[in-house]
Design an enzyme around this catalytic site. Structure first.
Site, PDB file in Angstrom:
ATOM      1  N   GLU A 443      40.754  23.326  39.218  1.00  0.00           N
ATOM      2  CA  GLU A 443      39.701  24.532  39.173  1.00  0.00           C
ATOM      3  C   GLU A 443      38.067  23.941  39.700  1.00  0.00           C
ATOM      4  OE1 GLU A 443      39.228  27.729  38.998  1.00  0.00           O
ATOM      5  OE2 GLU A 443      41.303  28.243  38.287  1.00  0.00           O
TER       6      GLU A 443
HETATM    7  C1  LIG Z   1      48.091  18.944  37.199  1.00  0.00           C
HETATM    8  C2  LIG Z   1      47.695  19.711  38.287  1.00  0.00           C
HETATM    9  C3  LIG Z   1      47.660  21.294  38.201  1.00  0.00           C
HETATM   10  C4  LIG Z   1      47.212  21.734  39.450  1.00  0.00           C
HETATM   11  N1  LIG Z   1      47.298  23.132  39.519  1.00  0.00           N
HETATM   12  C5  LIG Z   1      47.196  23.819  40.572  1.00  0.00           C
HETATM   13  C6  LIG Z   1      47.497  25.228  40.583  1.00  0.00           C
HETATM   14  O1  LIG Z   1      48.270  25.841  39.659  1.00  0.00           O
HETATM   15  N2  LIG Z   1      47.232  25.904  42.001  1.00  0.00           N
HETATM   16  C7  LIG Z   1      46.791  25.294  42.768  1.00  0.00           C
HETATM   17  O2  LIG Z   1      46.529  25.875  43.816  1.00  0.00           O
HETATM   18  N3  LIG Z   1      46.141  23.981  42.804  1.00  0.00           N
HETATM   19  C8  LIG Z   1      46.329  23.435  41.578  1.00  0.00           C
HETATM   20  N4  LIG Z   1      45.929  22.108  41.430  1.00  0.00           N
HETATM   21  C9  LIG Z   1      45.158  21.309  42.575  1.00  0.00           C
HETATM   22  C10 LIG Z   1      43.911  20.953  42.258  1.00  0.00           C
HETATM   23  O3  LIG Z   1      42.972  22.376  42.209  1.00  0.00           O
HETATM   24  C11 LIG Z   1      43.266  19.938  43.221  1.00  0.00           C
HETATM   25  O4  LIG Z   1      43.874  18.804  42.770  1.00  0.00           O
HETATM   26  C12 LIG Z   1      41.902  19.731  43.151  1.00  0.00           C
HETATM   27  O5  LIG Z   1      41.200  21.022  43.813  1.00  0.00           O
HETATM   28  C13 LIG Z   1      41.217  18.777  44.136  1.00  0.00           C
HETATM   29  O6  LIG Z   1      41.992  18.698  45.418  1.00  0.00           O
HETATM   30  P1  LIG Z   1      42.378  17.524  45.859  1.00  0.00           P
HETATM   31  O7  LIG Z   1      43.591  16.980  44.766  1.00  0.00           O
HETATM   32  O8  LIG Z   1      42.964  17.459  47.244  1.00  0.00           O
HETATM   33  O9  LIG Z   1      41.609  16.081  45.864  1.00  0.00           O
HETATM   34  P2  LIG Z   1      40.417  15.981  46.883  1.00  0.00           P
HETATM   35  O10 LIG Z   1      39.750  17.377  47.390  1.00  0.00           O
HETATM   36  O11 LIG Z   1      40.942  15.148  48.131  1.00  0.00           O
HETATM   37  O12 LIG Z   1      39.196  15.205  46.178  1.00  0.00           O
HETATM   38  C14 LIG Z   1      39.163  13.881  45.932  1.00  0.00           C
HETATM   39  C15 LIG Z   1      37.793  13.436  45.643  1.00  0.00           C
HETATM   40  O13 LIG Z   1      36.951  13.712  46.442  1.00  0.00           O
HETATM   41  C16 LIG Z   1      35.818  14.410  46.060  1.00  0.00           C
HETATM   42  N5  LIG Z   1      35.304  15.464  47.172  1.00  0.00           N
HETATM   43  C17 LIG Z   1      36.079  16.300  47.867  1.00  0.00           C
HETATM   44  N6  LIG Z   1      35.482  16.823  48.576  1.00  0.00           N
HETATM   45  C18 LIG Z   1      34.254  16.761  48.324  1.00  0.00           C
HETATM   46  C19 LIG Z   1      32.705  17.275  48.942  1.00  0.00           C
HETATM   47  N7  LIG Z   1      32.884  18.294  49.731  1.00  0.00           N
HETATM   48  N8  LIG Z   1      31.892  16.717  48.408  1.00  0.00           N
HETATM   49  C20 LIG Z   1      31.891  15.971  47.141  1.00  0.00           C
HETATM   50  N9  LIG Z   1      33.016  15.194  46.824  1.00  0.00           N
HETATM   51  C21 LIG Z   1      34.265  15.898  47.394  1.00  0.00           C
HETATM   52  C22 LIG Z   1      36.320  15.083  45.056  1.00  0.00           C
HETATM   53  O14 LIG Z   1      35.367  15.608  43.921  1.00  0.00           O
HETATM   54  C23 LIG Z   1      37.521  14.050  44.300  1.00  0.00           C
HETATM   55  O15 LIG Z   1      36.848  13.225  43.575  1.00  0.00           O
HETATM   56  C24 LIG Z   1      46.367  21.280  40.444  1.00  0.00           C
HETATM   57  C25 LIG Z   1      46.183  19.995  40.184  1.00  0.00           C
HETATM   58  C26 LIG Z   1      46.803  19.192  39.288  1.00  0.00           C
HETATM   59  C27 LIG Z   1      46.551  17.774  39.214  1.00  0.00           C
END
Ligand SMILES: Cc1cc2nc3c(=O)[nH]c(=O)nc-3n(C[C@H](O)[C@H](O)[C@H](O)COP(=O)(O)OP(=O)(O)OC[C@H]3O[C@@H](n4cnc5c(N)ncnc54)[C@H](O)[C@@H]3O)c2cc1C
Length: 601
Positions: A443
């Site tokens: 989220e």
């Molecule tokens: C157990 C679990 C359940 C989930 N359930 C759902 C679901 O039901 N539906 C769904 O759609 N998604 C779901 N998600 C996905 C979740 O919303 C994403 O993992 C999350 O939004 C982060 O995206 P990412 O993992 O690609 O990390 P990334 O976006 O790659 O981020 C990696 C790091 O970089 C930082 N970062 C990235 N962009 C920026 C920026 N612009 N400025 C500063 N820092 C930044 C982040 O804060 C983080 O620390 C789930 C994830 C998990 C782990």
């Protein structure tokens, strides 16, 4: 093994009725059929179902993750039974209109009910919350035909729902999503793409799974404006609402996690055989706006989940500290004297007070946010509705993120209070820690929420939202001074000064962001911590003023009220006081990590 559901009703009653005055909501037309008795009955039912159906398999589902057997993803039968009990109890439609089979409960009360399920078992309750969010979106933006076919089975728990946004290359950056939706001659769409981390994406709990998918139509503009929302069921749904043949939504893999292990986490492939059909919800290009419509409540839900994992862990640590005997107090070197219970040691008492300050502070924050949702929707005065909407928008990143960060710190301390035993799987606190680690990630990560707070919310409406929140804080300050209690008056003055400092630090940061958006927002995560601590300090003072007022008339709750006063005291003297260097850091926006070149790390 101890049950994990250790919720003290006194806390909920105090916050709901004494602090937030929720019984007055029944004076509003929407809640006119309700009374404190019906609110209590709903909370009692939630407690009973959470204890009976959710708590007993919390540990078991952590140890027996869902498995793919080559055909289906197998879950424990207890998970399905719990989800169906939740639906039968009416909680999937707790806030919905009576005509739609709902209970028309205020959000403040429904969040209190849902908190109990989260405390009992976050893994199994996630299926329920995802389905409720999914049904809410279809109810708000779907056509009458879609509502007729999808809402009844979703709201009675025969079908479950998901929210499918994330893709391998687009997590935090939702505007970069690539899944496509190509129009078909019959008005529907062919969906193609990969989604990752989709919670509840596949399982054997329900007859059908209704995915809400963000996808891009041909020639859609790049970015967020090009995203539309689609209903994509696992099994196609006929015009009469029957689930039929497979819709070419394939499980590409199960994801194995450190916590929340009772909820399936999936990689899904849509349209591998060019046979995945979706139905547009609402208008083209409005997908992200629709998702955001539900975002506030979803984010309060995440904050509440983090809070309940912290709160439960604190209660376990407290019970343990009152039983475990170890050592003697400083100054007593007589080995023949009996050992003390560890709660007698100052350091253990420190850890427990810190946990209480965080967990009960976070609970007050989440319930306050839920009350803002009610005020935004049902306050009789339009100006008050607008004010509530602004304060809620400003607070949402804090409501989502502060409990996730300080809730995890609470879980960490709960392990510490247990000593080595806390690190073993014989005690539940290690699972709460693992489960809670997710809440700073999904989220919107902590970093993304911090940027939202600083770049969009802190200065929104020319600072009007901040000013409204500040006025509310000053109302508490005045009531603390009016009571004439020297301790509370002293804290009122401290809070008044602290908020003046917060306002000044905020202005310095807003100016820095205007001058240089990259460097100016580089310390946004510290700002979120700082702002969150100021909000929690305010809510603690509010609780303390209420406790002090009620204490003389309710001697049977003497310890309870003294606990609130002590936690307020602790939060002001330690947590708020420790924020001084954070102000100093933030007032020097150039002092940030960007001074360090990437190659130097
Ligand atoms: C157990 C679990 C359940 C989930 N359930 C759902 C679901 O039901 N539906 C769904 O759609 N998604 C779901 N998600 C996905 C979740 O919303 C994403 O993992 C999350 O939004 C982060 O995206 P990412 O993992 O690609 O990390 P990334 O976006 O790659 O981020 C990696 C790091 O970089 C930082 N970062 C990235 N962009 C920026 C920026 N612009 N400025 C500063 N820092 C930044 C982040 O804060 C983080 O620390 C789930 C994830 C998990 C782990």
């Amino acid at each position: 093994m101890a049950t994990n559901l250790l919720i003290y009703r006194d806390d909920l009653d105090f916050l709901l009725y004494d602090v937030l005055d929720s019984a007055t909501l029944t004076q509003r037309p929407r809640y006119a059929d309700h009374s404190r008795e019906t609110f209590d009955a709903a909370i009692d039912t939630a407690h009973r179902l959470a204890s009976q159906y959710f708590a007993p398999h919390n540990r078991i589902s952590d140890e027996s993750e869902p498995q793919f057997d080559g055909q289906t993803v197998k879950t424990l039968p207890a998970v399905g039974e719990a989800v169906r009990a939740f639906a039968r109890g009416g909680f999937l439609a707790a806030t919905h209109d009576y005509e739609l089979g709902g209970m028309q409960l205020p959000t403040t009360i429904s969040q209190s009910c849902l908190a109990l399920f989260r405390a009992a078992n976050v893994g199994s309750s996630a299926y329920c919350f995802l389905t409720a969010a999914n049904a809410n979106l279809i109810r708000a933006f779907g056509s009458d035909e879609q509502k007729r076919r999808f809402l009844p089975p979703l709201l009675d728990g025969r079908w479950l729902g998901t929210m499918a946004l994330t893709e391998p290359n687009a997590g935090s950056s939702v505007p970069d999503l690539r899944t496509t939706a190509t129009p078909l001659p019959d008005g529907r769409y062919a969906i193609k793409g990969q989604k990752i981390f989709i919670s509840g994406g596949d399982h054997d709990i329900s007859e059908n799974i209704v995915h809400l998918v963000l996808a891009r139509t041909p020639d859609a503009p790049a970015g967020a404006k090009g995203l539309s929302l689609f209903i994509v069921p696992k099994r196609r749904v006929d015009s009469d609402g029957t689930a039929g043949e497979s819709n070419d939504v394939a499980l590409a893999g199960l994801i194995h996690k450190m916590g929340y292990r009772g909820t399936t986490s999936t990689m899904l492939s849509f349209g591998e055989n060019d046979a995945c059909i979706g139905e547009l919800v609402g208008e083209i290009g409005q997908g992200l706006r629709y998702m955001f419509h539900m975002m506030n409540e979803a984010r309060i839900g995440v904050g509440m989940g983090a809070t309940m994992l912290a709160y439960t862990a604190y209660r376990h640590a407290l019970a343990y500290a009152k039983e475990r005997q170890q050592g003697r107090l400083p100054g007593n070197s007589d080995p023949s004297s009996p050992p003390v219970t560890i709660i007698e040691h100052a350091d253990v008492r420190r850890m427990l007070l810190t946990q209480k300050g965080y967990a009960e502070g976070a609970l007050s924050l989440c319930l306050y946010a839920a009350r803002l949702v009610d005020d935004e929707k049902t306050h009789p005065d339009a100006a008050q509705r607008e004010e509530a909407a602004q304060v809620l928008a400003l607070l949402i990143p804090i409501v989502k993120s502060w409990p996730a960060r300080y809730g995890l710190a609470t879980n960490d301390l709960a392990i510490q209070v247990h000593g080595g035993y806390g690190y073993t799987r014989e005690y539940p606190v290690e699972q709460f820690y693992r489960d809670n680690r997710l809440n700073a990630l999904h989220e919107g990560t902590h970093g993304i929420q911090a940027l939202d707070l600083l770049n969009r919310k802190a200065g929104m409406k020319d600072g009007q939202a901040f000013a409204h929140l500040h006025e509310r804080v000053l109302t508490t300050v005045e009531s603390a001074k009016r009571g004439g209690d020297p301790e509370l008056s002293g804290k009122a003055k401290t809070l008044e000064r602290a908020w003046k400092d917060l306002r000044e630090t905020t202005q310095i940061l807003l100016d820095a962001v205007k001058e240089d958006p990259i460097s100016g927002s580089a310390n946004a995560a510290y700002y979120l911590d700082l702002f969150g601590h100021h909000v929690i300090a305010w809510l603690w003072l509010w609780q303390a003023v209420t406790a002090k007022t009620l204490l003389p008339a309710r001697p049977h709750l003497h310890s309870f009220y003294h606990g609130k006063l002590a936690a307020c005291d602790w939060f002001f003297n330690t947590e708020l006081a420790l924020m001084a260097p954070v102000h100093t850091l933030l007032r020097e926006p150039g002092h940030n990590a960007l001074r360090t070149e990437a190659e130097w790390l």
